[in-house]
Design a protein around this motif. Structure first.
Motif, PDB file in Angstrom:
ATOM      1  N   ALA A  81       0.869  -1.175   0.000  1.00  0.00           N
ATOM      2  CA  ALA A  81       0.000   0.000   0.000  1.00  0.00           C
ATOM      3  C   ALA A  81       0.907   1.226   0.000  1.00  0.00           C
ATOM      4  O   ALA A  81       1.962   1.222   0.640  1.00  0.00           O
ATOM      5  N   GLU A  82       0.499   2.257  -0.729  1.00  0.00           N
ATOM      6  CA  GLU A  82       1.260   3.504  -0.784  1.00  0.00           C
ATOM      7  C   GLU A  82       0.311   4.668  -0.551  1.00  0.00           C
ATOM      8  O   GLU A  82      -0.738   4.758  -1.183  1.00  0.00           O
ATOM      9  N   LEU A  83       0.704   5.560   0.366  1.00  0.00           N
ATOM     10  CA  LEU A  83      -0.086   6.729   0.700  1.00  0.00           C
ATOM     11  C   LEU A  83       0.802   7.962   0.582  1.00  0.00           C
ATOM     12  O   LEU A  83       1.955   7.931   1.009  1.00  0.00           O
ATOM     13  N   THR A  84       0.259   9.030   0.031  1.00  0.00           N
ATOM     14  CA  THR A  84       1.011  10.277  -0.120  1.00  0.00           C
ATOM     15  C   THR A  84       0.083  11.453   0.138  1.00  0.00           C
ATOM     16  O   THR A  84      -1.071  11.443  -0.301  1.00  0.00           O
ATOM     17  N   GLN A 135       4.729  -8.149   3.632  1.00  0.00           N
ATOM     18  CA  GLN A 135       5.473  -8.810   4.701  1.00  0.00           C
ATOM     19  C   GLN A 135       5.344  -8.052   6.020  1.00  0.00           C
ATOM     20  O   GLN A 135       5.893  -8.472   7.034  1.00  0.00           O
ATOM     21  N   GLY A 136       4.651  -6.927   6.023  1.00  0.00           N
ATOM     22  CA  GLY A 136       4.432  -6.159   7.235  1.00  0.00           C
ATOM     23  C   GLY A 136       5.432  -5.041   7.476  1.00  0.00           C
ATOM     24  O   GLY A 136       5.374  -4.368   8.498  1.00  0.00           O
ATOM     25  N   ARG A 137       6.370  -4.848   6.545  1.00  0.00           N
ATOM     26  CA  ARG A 137       7.347  -3.764   6.703  1.00  0.00           C
ATOM     27  C   ARG A 137       6.719  -2.436   6.291  1.00  0.00           C
ATOM     28  O   ARG A 137       6.112  -2.321   5.237  1.00  0.00           O
ATOM     29  N   SER A 138       6.931  -1.439   7.136  1.00  0.00           N
ATOM     30  CA  SER A 138       6.400  -0.113   6.883  1.00  0.00           C
ATOM     31  C   SER A 138       7.549   0.883   6.801  1.00  0.00           C
ATOM     32  O   SER A 138       8.508   0.786   7.569  1.00  0.00           O
ATOM     33  N   ARG A 139       7.452   1.808   5.859  1.00  0.00           N
ATOM     34  CA  ARG A 139       8.467   2.859   5.707  1.00  0.00           C
ATOM     35  C   ARG A 139       7.759   4.185   5.526  1.00  0.00           C
ATOM     36  O   ARG A 139       6.661   4.250   4.983  1.00  0.00           O
ATOM     37  N   ALA A 140       8.426   5.253   5.986  1.00  0.00           N
ATOM     38  CA  ALA A 140       7.835   6.584   5.901  1.00  0.00           C
ATOM     39  C   ALA A 140       8.892   7.588   5.463  1.00  0.00           C
ATOM     40  O   ALA A 140      10.078   7.416   5.740  1.00  0.00           O
ATOM     41  N   TRP A 141       8.423   8.645   4.786  1.00  0.00           N
ATOM     42  CA  TRP A 141       9.300   9.713   4.327  1.00  0.00           C
ATOM     43  C   TRP A 141       8.631  11.062   4.573  1.00  0.00           C
ATOM     44  O   TRP A 141       7.414  11.195   4.443  1.00  0.00           O
ATOM     45  N   ARG A 180       4.087   7.192   2.777  1.00  0.00           N
ATOM     46  CA  ARG A 180       4.117   6.017   3.642  1.00  0.00           C
ATOM     47  C   ARG A 180       3.837   4.783   2.800  1.00  0.00           C
ATOM     48  O   ARG A 180       2.989   4.795   1.918  1.00  0.00           O
ATOM     49  N   MET A 181       4.585   3.705   3.078  1.00  0.00           N
ATOM     50  CA  MET A 181       4.375   2.428   2.386  1.00  0.00           C
ATOM     51  C   MET A 181       4.323   1.302   3.400  1.00  0.00           C
ATOM     52  O   MET A 181       5.017   1.336   4.409  1.00  0.00           O
ATOM     53  N   GLN A 182       3.508   0.301   3.107  1.00  0.00           N
ATOM     54  CA  GLN A 182       3.447  -0.927   3.903  1.00  0.00           C
ATOM     55  C   GLN A 182       3.421  -2.074   2.914  1.00  0.00           C
ATOM     56  O   GLN A 182       2.603  -2.087   1.999  1.00  0.00           O
TER      57      GLN A 182
END
Length: 150
Positions: free
Chosen positions: A62-65, A100-106, A95-97
């Motif tokens: 999933a990608e959110l901006t 595999q459950g890994r989440s990253r944010a910028w 933000r991306m998830q």
């Protein structure tokens, strides 16, 4: 001020891009129209925790901006400068998830922590919904309003 929100593979939404004009924004609609999906996506961009069930079934990630105009918010510009995340009147949160459950944010293209998103989110926007926490009940918000008035 929120200018744009982009959602990809979030809950039941494959892709959605929404642009906002200046002024007060209200989301209305029938039950199941997607109002909560928009607010949940915005909440995740402002530091909420992803739940695996929020990934659209069958999607890899999933990608959110969200894009904000912060030209009239000098306190946010100062916060960004203190965090080495400077912006020229515009703020970009991403933000991306993954599956595999890994989440990253910028923030403005630089890696960010959830704590940074939450600290920034508290200054950017106040979401109000049925049974939702409201910032005006907090002592810090009341003190800031009193200081601004004084």
């Amino acid at each position: 001020m929120l200018r744009a929100l982009s959602i990809r593979n979030f809950v039941v939404v494959a892709a959605l891009d929404v642009e906002f004009d200046a002024g007060f924004t209200v989301l209305t609609g029938e039950t199941g129209a997607g109002k909560s999906i928009l607010l949940d996506a915005l909440g995740l961009l402002l530091g909420d925790r992803f739940e695996q069930r929020q990934l659209r079934p069958g999607a890899e990630r999933a990608e959110l901006t969200a894009t904000f105009d912060i030209t009239a918010q000098p306190a946010i510009a100062r916060w960004l400068e203190a965090e080495a995340l400077e912006a020229d009147g515009e703020l970009l949160l991403r933000r991306m998830q993954d599956a595999q459950g890994r989440s990253r944010a910028w923030i403005n293209g630089r890696p960010a922590t959830l704590a940074q998103l939450a600290a920034l989110g508290a200054q950017l926007i106040d979401l109000h919904g049925q049974h939702a926490h409201q910032a005006l009940a907090g002592a810090d918000a009341q003190r800031a309003l009193l200081d601004d008035f004084g």
